[in-house]
Design a protein around this motif. Sequence first.
Motif, PDB file in Angstrom:
ATOM      1  N   MET A   1       0.833  -1.211   0.000  1.00  0.00           N
ATOM      2  CA  MET A   1       0.000   0.000   0.000  1.00  0.00           C
ATOM      3  C   MET A   1       0.861   1.253   0.000  1.00  0.00           C
ATOM      4  N   GLY A   2       1.983   1.183   0.735  1.00  0.00           N
ATOM      5  CA  GLY A   2       2.893   2.324   0.770  1.00  0.00           C
ATOM      6  C   GLY A   2       3.458   2.598  -0.612  1.00  0.00           C
ATOM      7  N   LEU A   3       3.792   1.528  -1.301  1.00  0.00           N
ATOM      8  CA  LEU A   3       4.339   1.646  -2.658  1.00  0.00           C
ATOM      9  C   LEU A   3       3.337   2.349  -3.574  1.00  0.00           C
ATOM     10  N   LEU A   4       2.066   1.939  -3.492  1.00  0.00           N
ATOM     11  CA  LEU A   4       1.016   2.548  -4.325  1.00  0.00           C
ATOM     12  C   LEU A   4       0.785   4.010  -3.928  1.00  0.00           C
ATOM     13  N   ALA A   5       0.887   4.302  -2.616  1.00  0.00           N
ATOM     14  CA  ALA A   5       0.656   5.666  -2.134  1.00  0.00           C
ATOM     15  C   ALA A   5       1.736   6.617  -2.640  1.00  0.00           C
ATOM     16  N   ARG A   6       2.970   6.113  -2.720  1.00  0.00           N
ATOM     17  CA  ARG A   6       4.101   6.964  -3.104  1.00  0.00           C
ATOM     18  C   ARG A   6       4.285   7.061  -4.610  1.00  0.00           C
ATOM     19  N   ALA A   7       3.768   6.070  -5.349  1.00  0.00           N
ATOM     20  CA  ALA A   7       4.021   6.004  -6.798  1.00  0.00           C
ATOM     21  C   ALA A   7       3.406   7.211  -7.509  1.00  0.00           C
ATOM     22  N   PRO A   8       4.050   7.683  -8.599  1.00  0.00           N
ATOM     23  CA  PRO A   8       3.418   8.760  -9.373  1.00  0.00           C
ATOM     24  C   PRO A   8       2.108   8.252  -9.984  1.00  0.00           C
ATOM     25  N   GLY A   9       1.039   9.033  -9.853  1.00  0.00           N
ATOM     26  CA  GLY A   9      -0.274   8.618 -10.344  1.00  0.00           C
ATOM     27  C   GLY A   9      -0.261   8.274 -11.823  1.00  0.00           C
ATOM     28  N   ALA A  10       0.473   9.056 -12.611  1.00  0.00           N
ATOM     29  CA  ALA A  10       0.508   8.840 -14.061  1.00  0.00           C
ATOM     30  C   ALA A  10       1.162   7.502 -14.392  1.00  0.00           C
ATOM     31  N   ARG A  11       2.167   7.114 -13.602  1.00  0.00           N
ATOM     32  CA  ARG A  11       2.881   5.862 -13.864  1.00  0.00           C
ATOM     33  C   ARG A  11       1.964   4.669 -13.568  1.00  0.00           C
ATOM     34  N   LEU A  12       1.195   4.793 -12.472  1.00  0.00           N
ATOM     35  CA  LEU A  12       0.247   3.733 -12.131  1.00  0.00           C
ATOM     36  C   LEU A  12      -0.809   3.605 -13.236  1.00  0.00           C
ATOM     37  N   ALA A  13      -1.266   4.746 -13.761  1.00  0.00           N
ATOM     38  CA  ALA A  13      -2.264   4.728 -14.838  1.00  0.00           C
ATOM     39  C   ALA A  13      -1.694   4.052 -16.085  1.00  0.00           C
ATOM     40  N   ALA A  14      -0.413   4.253 -16.351  1.00  0.00           N
ATOM     41  CA  ALA A  14       0.215   3.645 -17.533  1.00  0.00           C
ATOM     42  C   ALA A  14       0.332   2.131 -17.355  1.00  0.00           C
ATOM     43  N   LEU A  15       0.601   1.687 -16.123  1.00  0.00           N
ATOM     44  CA  LEU A  15       0.774   0.253 -15.867  1.00  0.00           C
ATOM     45  C   LEU A  15      -0.571  -0.460 -15.751  1.00  0.00           C
ATOM     46  N   LEU A  16      -1.622   0.278 -15.427  1.00  0.00           N
ATOM     47  CA  LEU A  16      -2.944  -0.321 -15.226  1.00  0.00           C
ATOM     48  C   LEU A  16      -3.970   0.512 -15.992  1.00  0.00           C
ATOM     49  N   PRO A  17      -3.920   0.423 -17.345  1.00  0.00           N
ATOM     50  CA  PRO A  17      -4.800   1.305 -18.124  1.00  0.00           C
ATOM     51  C   PRO A  17      -6.280   0.904 -18.027  1.00  0.00           C
ATOM     52  N   ASP A  18      -6.560  -0.397 -17.965  1.00  0.00           N
ATOM     53  CA  ASP A  18      -7.961  -0.848 -17.951  1.00  0.00           C
ATOM     54  C   ASP A  18      -8.342  -1.315 -16.549  1.00  0.00           C
ATOM     55  N   LEU A  19      -9.483  -0.815 -16.065  1.00  0.00           N
ATOM     56  CA  LEU A  19      -9.935  -1.204 -14.730  1.00  0.00           C
ATOM     57  C   LEU A  19     -10.978  -2.306 -14.832  1.00  0.00           C
ATOM     58  N   PRO A  20     -10.916  -3.314 -13.949  1.00  0.00           N
ATOM     59  CA  PRO A  20     -11.964  -4.347 -13.936  1.00  0.00           C
ATOM     60  C   PRO A  20     -13.278  -3.743 -13.432  1.00  0.00           C
ATOM     61  N   ALA A  21     -14.390  -4.482 -13.650  1.00  0.00           N
ATOM     62  CA  ALA A  21     -15.692  -3.992 -13.185  1.00  0.00           C
ATOM     63  C   ALA A  21     -15.638  -3.851 -11.666  1.00  0.00           C
ATOM     64  N   HIS A  22     -16.134  -2.718 -11.154  1.00  0.00           N
ATOM     65  CA  HIS A  22     -16.094  -2.500  -9.705  1.00  0.00           C
ATOM     66  C   HIS A  22     -17.239  -1.586  -9.292  1.00  0.00           C
ATOM     67  N   GLU A  23     -17.533  -1.649  -8.004  1.00  0.00           N
ATOM     68  CA  GLU A  23     -18.551  -0.770  -7.427  1.00  0.00           C
ATOM     69  C   GLU A  23     -17.835   0.132  -6.425  1.00  0.00           C
ATOM     70  N   VAL A  24     -17.978   1.439  -6.595  1.00  0.00           N
ATOM     71  CA  VAL A  24     -17.285   2.375  -5.702  1.00  0.00           C
ATOM     72  C   VAL A  24     -18.081   2.511  -4.407  1.00  0.00           C
ATOM     73  N   LEU A  25     -17.458   2.146  -3.272  1.00  0.00           N
ATOM     74  CA  LEU A  25     -18.137   2.240  -1.975  1.00  0.00           C
ATOM     75  C   LEU A  25     -17.927   3.623  -1.360  1.00  0.00           C
ATOM     76  N   ARG A  26     -16.734   4.166  -1.528  1.00  0.00           N
ATOM     77  CA  ARG A  26     -16.442   5.522  -1.063  1.00  0.00           C
ATOM     78  C   ARG A  26     -15.682   6.198  -2.197  1.00  0.00           C
ATOM     79  N   PRO A  27     -16.350   7.107  -2.902  1.00  0.00           N
ATOM     80  CA  PRO A  27     -15.699   7.715  -4.069  1.00  0.00           C
ATOM     81  C   PRO A  27     -14.427   8.452  -3.663  1.00  0.00           C
ATOM     82  N   PRO A  28     -13.480   8.560  -4.591  1.00  0.00           N
ATOM     83  CA  PRO A  28     -12.222   9.238  -4.250  1.00  0.00           C
ATOM     84  C   PRO A  28     -12.493  10.607  -3.636  1.00  0.00           C
TER      85      PRO A  28
END
Lengths: 360, 135
Positions: free
Chosen positions: B1-28
């Motif tokens: 979790m720490g790794l994800l918290a510190r990672a640049p958001g754009a880099r995470l988006a590049a590594l995970l472009p497609d999101l699986p089906a999900h239901e948002v319980l608490r929106p960002p």
Amino acid sequence: MYVAVKGGERAIGNAHAFLAEERRGDPGVAELSVAQIREQLRLAVNRVMAEGSLYDPDLAALAIKQARGDLIEAVFLIRAYRTTLPRFGGSVPVETGQMAVVRRVSATFKDLPGGQVLGPTFDYTHRLLDFKLAAEGEVPVAPMALASGGPVPHVMAMLDRDGLIEQEPQGAAVPPDLTREPLEMPAGRPLRLQALARGDEGFVLSMAYSTQRGYGRTHAFVGELRIGAVAVEMEIPELGFAVEIGEIELTECETVNQFKGSKTEPAQFTRGYGLVLGQSERKAIAMSLVDRALRWEELGEDFTGAPAQDAEFVLYHCDNIQATGFLEHIKLPHYVDFQAELELVRRLRAEALGQAEAAE
Amino acid sequence: MGLLARAPGARLAALLPDLPAHEVLRPPEIGAVMVRGRVGGTGAAFNLSEMTVTRCVLRLGCGAVGHAHVQGRDKGHALRAAVVDALMQTGAAAEVRAGVLAPLAAEEAARRGLRAAKAAATKVEFFTMVRGEDQ
């Protein structure tokens, strides 16, 4: 006294449009991007984060751009923004002993585990203007060396091992917060440190300097100054454990000061502490000197009447947003107040002149 | 979790472009966390400053719930971090570890290593001058 007046709307609108144009400056010169400010004016960004009391380099850079480089105005923008944010909670206290240091020096020990690491410092530069920076240059490259990766323990821990320095007592798990409760006297050390950490760098610097010149002297040595990144962890109630939520850069200064001791307790050095967001060592050193000066009562020292020993004076005047708000408000319309004073002066003069004429 | 918290958001988006089906319980949601220090580095806690944080909770179709608290104000970053947290509790864990977490960890280690190496180059090597009377 203020009185409601209408009018001036067009003037205010046009003044703000003029401000926007002046902010942009000569359109023939390329516009500054927020990213450029964040990367290339990083120490200004650090100062705005520290005194704005919100760690977010992008927001601080934006505030500097909007404030046309007026850092206190930028701090004001950050303070205003932070009041709009919901508070998710408080972090676990950061472990500065685990800091990934880029700079670490001690003025008290030459040889120490982890060594003296200078880092990206202005020290030992000649303070001569570098005209090469005025020309567009190539990207400078820093040399590298093999990092040992070994621990970099606090210098104070070495003194503590031999009982030569006072122990820091533990305190409340949830410390007092001056952003939630008004700052009231007497203020304990946690509250004083919070106020100083967000206090104006110039004010804290001058207070610290006054102690060095003899107004509340504390005989400080910089035991250790370190700059680097620390992890921030927070307990997440839904999860039931602490997770890392990010990483911030901090500057920490610990001073070693003259002794306390008594017939029953052997002499020990005493401590002053400074911790500031970002790379900000002038502020961190100043904070640790002022922290130590404010501890006179607890350490059984004399109050010499020095401003830096007076917690009420220091803490109520170190906040540049409070100070600027009260200072600058006097330029706003005070027409009715002044009319009253004008009337009074005219009446006093008329009375005095009347008496002089009667006497003749 | 720490790794994800510190990672640049754009880099995470590049590594995970497609999101699986999900239901948002608490929106960002963007908020602040009060960062605490300790007096003298070891003593009583005190409030140092706030930092911006974005949090998100969501549930995947399979029922796995993912939590995220990430540094900064990037809502997409928090959403993706929560998706990764949820995926790590499913059969896709190995794939996510190799495809997202491992590259993020390697990039972060490289960034830190570079900074540590530059700092190491500024470490002072003291030597004692020969004193006149010793000659």
